[in-house]
Design a protein around this motif. Sequence first.
Motif, PDB file in Angstrom:
ATOM      1  N   LEU A   1       0.830  -1.199   0.000  1.00  0.00           N
ATOM      2  CA  LEU A   1       0.000   0.000   0.000  1.00  0.00           C
ATOM      3  C   LEU A   1       0.868   1.254   0.000  1.00  0.00           C
ATOM      4  N   PHE A   2       1.852   1.309   0.890  1.00  0.00           N
ATOM      5  CA  PHE A   2       2.746   2.467   0.941  1.00  0.00           C
ATOM      6  C   PHE A   2       3.587   2.576  -0.324  1.00  0.00           C
ATOM      7  N   PHE A   3       3.984   1.425  -0.868  1.00  0.00           N
ATOM      8  CA  PHE A   3       4.763   1.436  -2.115  1.00  0.00           C
ATOM      9  C   PHE A   3       3.960   2.040  -3.262  1.00  0.00           C
ATOM     10  N   ASN A   4       2.694   1.631  -3.394  1.00  0.00           N
ATOM     11  CA  ASN A   4       1.863   2.171  -4.467  1.00  0.00           C
ATOM     12  C   ASN A   4       1.679   3.680  -4.339  1.00  0.00           C
ATOM     13  N   ILE A   5       1.490   4.152  -3.109  1.00  0.00           N
ATOM     14  CA  ILE A   5       1.329   5.590  -2.868  1.00  0.00           C
ATOM     15  C   ILE A   5       2.616   6.331  -3.212  1.00  0.00           C
ATOM     16  N   SER A   6       3.745   5.808  -2.748  1.00  0.00           N
ATOM     17  CA  SER A   6       5.034   6.448  -3.010  1.00  0.00           C
ATOM     18  C   SER A   6       5.359   6.453  -4.495  1.00  0.00           C
ATOM     19  N   LEU A   7       5.034   5.356  -5.178  1.00  0.00           N
ATOM     20  CA  LEU A   7       5.314   5.277  -6.610  1.00  0.00           C
ATOM     21  C   LEU A   7       4.475   6.287  -7.394  1.00  0.00           C
ATOM     22  N   LEU A   8       3.216   6.436  -7.001  1.00  0.00           N
ATOM     23  CA  LEU A   8       2.366   7.411  -7.673  1.00  0.00           C
ATOM     24  C   LEU A   8       2.852   8.829  -7.405  1.00  0.00           C
ATOM     25  N   ASN A   9       3.433   9.051  -6.232  1.00  0.00           N
ATOM     26  CA  ASN A   9       4.017  10.351  -5.935  1.00  0.00           C
ATOM     27  C   ASN A   9       5.180  10.657  -6.866  1.00  0.00           C
ATOM     28  N   VAL A  10       5.989   9.641  -7.173  1.00  0.00           N
ATOM     29  CA  VAL A  10       7.103   9.833  -8.113  1.00  0.00           C
ATOM     30  C   VAL A  10       6.564  10.163  -9.503  1.00  0.00           C
ATOM     31  N   VAL A  11       5.500   9.483  -9.916  1.00  0.00           N
ATOM     32  CA  VAL A  11       4.890   9.783 -11.208  1.00  0.00           C
ATOM     33  C   VAL A  11       4.428  11.233 -11.246  1.00  0.00           C
ATOM     34  N   LYS A  12       3.893  11.719 -10.124  1.00  0.00           N
ATOM     35  CA  LYS A  12       3.363  13.080 -10.084  1.00  0.00           C
ATOM     36  C   LYS A  12       4.461  14.128 -10.170  1.00  0.00           C
ATOM     37  N   ILE A  13       5.511  13.964  -9.380  1.00  0.00           N
ATOM     38  CA  ILE A  13       6.547  14.995  -9.335  1.00  0.00           C
ATOM     39  C   ILE A  13       7.619  14.789 -10.386  1.00  0.00           C
ATOM     40  N   SER A  14       7.629  13.618 -11.039  1.00  0.00           N
ATOM     41  CA  SER A  14       8.656  13.332 -12.031  1.00  0.00           C
ATOM     42  C   SER A  14       7.995  12.840 -13.304  1.00  0.00           C
ATOM     43  N   SER A  15       7.989  11.534 -13.537  1.00  0.00           N
ATOM     44  CA  SER A  15       7.336  10.970 -14.714  1.00  0.00           C
ATOM     45  C   SER A  15       7.155   9.477 -14.528  1.00  0.00           C
ATOM     46  N   ALA A  16       6.305   8.891 -15.347  1.00  0.00           N
ATOM     47  CA  ALA A  16       6.060   7.449 -15.271  1.00  0.00           C
ATOM     48  C   ALA A  16       7.300   6.660 -15.661  1.00  0.00           C
ATOM     49  N   VAL A  17       8.096   7.163 -16.597  1.00  0.00           N
ATOM     50  CA  VAL A  17       9.305   6.456 -17.025  1.00  0.00           C
ATOM     51  C   VAL A  17      10.318   6.407 -15.892  1.00  0.00           C
ATOM     52  N   VAL A  18      10.507   7.539 -15.204  1.00  0.00           N
ATOM     53  CA  VAL A  18      11.441   7.563 -14.079  1.00  0.00           C
ATOM     54  C   VAL A  18      10.972   6.613 -12.983  1.00  0.00           C
ATOM     55  N   ALA A  19       9.663   6.575 -12.741  1.00  0.00           N
ATOM     56  CA  ALA A  19       9.123   5.652 -11.743  1.00  0.00           C
ATOM     57  C   ALA A  19       9.437   4.202 -12.118  1.00  0.00           C
ATOM     58  N   SER A  20       9.338   3.873 -13.395  1.00  0.00           N
ATOM     59  CA  SER A  20       9.642   2.515 -13.843  1.00  0.00           C
ATOM     60  C   SER A  20      11.119   2.185 -13.659  1.00  0.00           C
ATOM     61  N   LEU A  21      11.994   3.142 -13.942  1.00  0.00           N
ATOM     62  CA  LEU A  21      13.422   2.921 -13.753  1.00  0.00           C
ATOM     63  C   LEU A  21      13.740   2.661 -12.284  1.00  0.00           C
ATOM     64  N   ILE A  22      13.057   3.384 -11.401  1.00  0.00           N
ATOM     65  CA  ILE A  22      13.256   3.187  -9.968  1.00  0.00           C
ATOM     66  C   ILE A  22      12.859   1.772  -9.569  1.00  0.00           C
ATOM     67  N   VAL A  23      11.718   1.325 -10.065  1.00  0.00           N
ATOM     68  CA  VAL A  23      11.251  -0.020  -9.722  1.00  0.00           C
ATOM     69  C   VAL A  23      12.201  -1.070 -10.282  1.00  0.00           C
ATOM     70  N   MET A  24      12.709  -0.851 -11.497  1.00  0.00           N
ATOM     71  CA  MET A  24      13.642  -1.814 -12.077  1.00  0.00           C
ATOM     72  C   MET A  24      14.930  -1.906 -11.270  1.00  0.00           C
ATOM     73  N   LEU A  25      15.359  -0.775 -10.706  1.00  0.00           N
ATOM     74  CA  LEU A  25      16.560  -0.795  -9.877  1.00  0.00           C
ATOM     75  C   LEU A  25      16.351  -1.665  -8.647  1.00  0.00           C
ATOM     76  N   SER A  26      15.114  -1.748  -8.187  1.00  0.00           N
ATOM     77  CA  SER A  26      14.835  -2.542  -6.990  1.00  0.00           C
ATOM     78  C   SER A  26      14.908  -4.044  -7.259  1.00  0.00           C
ATOM     79  N   VAL A  27      14.839  -4.460  -8.521  1.00  0.00           N
ATOM     80  CA  VAL A  27      14.799  -5.898  -8.827  1.00  0.00           C
ATOM     81  C   VAL A  27      16.071  -6.614  -8.386  1.00  0.00           C
TER      82      VAL A  27
END
Length: 445
Positions: A371-397
Amino acid sequence: MGYSMSTTSPFHHFSAPFHARHCTVKNGAIPFPSLSSSAMPLLQSPRLSLLRLPQNAPLHHTSERSSCRPSPTTRDVKARASLPEPPSSTSSTSTFTKRVVLSSALTIALAVANRVFYKLALVPMKNHPFFLAQFTTFGYVVIYFSILVVRYRSGVVTDEMIGLPKSRFAAIGALEALGVASGMAAAAMLPGPAIPILSQTFLVWQLSFSALLLGRTYTFNQIVGCILVATGVAAAVSRKGEGSVIQNFSSGSDSGQMLSGVESIWPALMIASSAFQAGASIIKEFVFVDAAAHLKEKSLDIFVVNSFGSGFQALFVLLFLPFLSNLRGIPFAQLPSYLKDGACCFLNIGAYTTGCNGAPLLPLLYIATNLFFNISLLNVVKISSAVVASLIVMLSVPISIYVLSLPLPYMEGGSTLSPFFLFGSAVLVLGLILYSIPQPAKDLL
């Protein structure tokens, strides 16, 4: 597909005020504000958007003799599709940059915890993963709307925010539900190692939709960087050798060619699943951009997007439920009994809870983290972009894979990491560095 088997979107924001300046019009040309690369080192300013924003978007035409004047509430979101204007002062720019960095770091930490707790949650719920997925899908609707009501009564969420067109949220929900359905159908027919590799087309779809629908432009370095990130993730999760931790993420046989004997429709369907979810993430980004033109000084609250997006997703998942349950090997007529057993295992009560050791603690830890991850990820989309959010998630893999290779409670002893993991991780980091290198405006593609 999502970043776990949950049907909630992986991809699910707070923004700083940005100041545009309305300058003198000469020879009939309207000068638009520029975007400082120092304010957002990961992004480049977008081009004219194909998703046209409303005609009342704040564009001011001044006379030839008029001088530039600041207007903190105005920015040209129509001509520059999705990036908010950076702050004019150096201190504001530095504050905003720190905010992006901190939000990204928090999201990476939550992404890693999300993956780890998902694996731990499957220890007691190993026979009921479909129940866990549906519980999160429909449970989040209740949680998000409860938070939304509280924020509405406190004045954080306004009537204008609630009144935004619901068709976009319906599109988000439909695309995410289609992504889940098509991804599950394809995963049932594909060998395990092929699934994470085909899923890396998600980033390719995001870049394409971002350029086509939002009018973003990307440098050559950024495009190559994204390709390297996707390649690195695919290499890091490739299954090589017995005892590899990658077996925790995928299953299947390594004999013969990976897709030998598999009909071409199934890889295509997995790629289409990535396209559906990439489209949903780009529409979320567009919702924030478009809201800036309507809400003026107000910033769209992320719980408006989360609540209505999750609500429509749950509605479409409900429509697909007979299809989804059959894909999981659960006849629809037996679904109520399956869900009842899953609930008993989740709560660790009843007569059929053998093997549910760790419940309800582990599933609840996963749900809270997700739940917190989804909220934080959407915050990144808002202040940055969806592509940057995806790169962040890929780094976590790769970070998640490393953590899962360690001895953890409720799980078997640690696993060994293959050389492909180290190679893929190095390629991924190289791609992120390449993506972040600022480029002159003339190098935009």
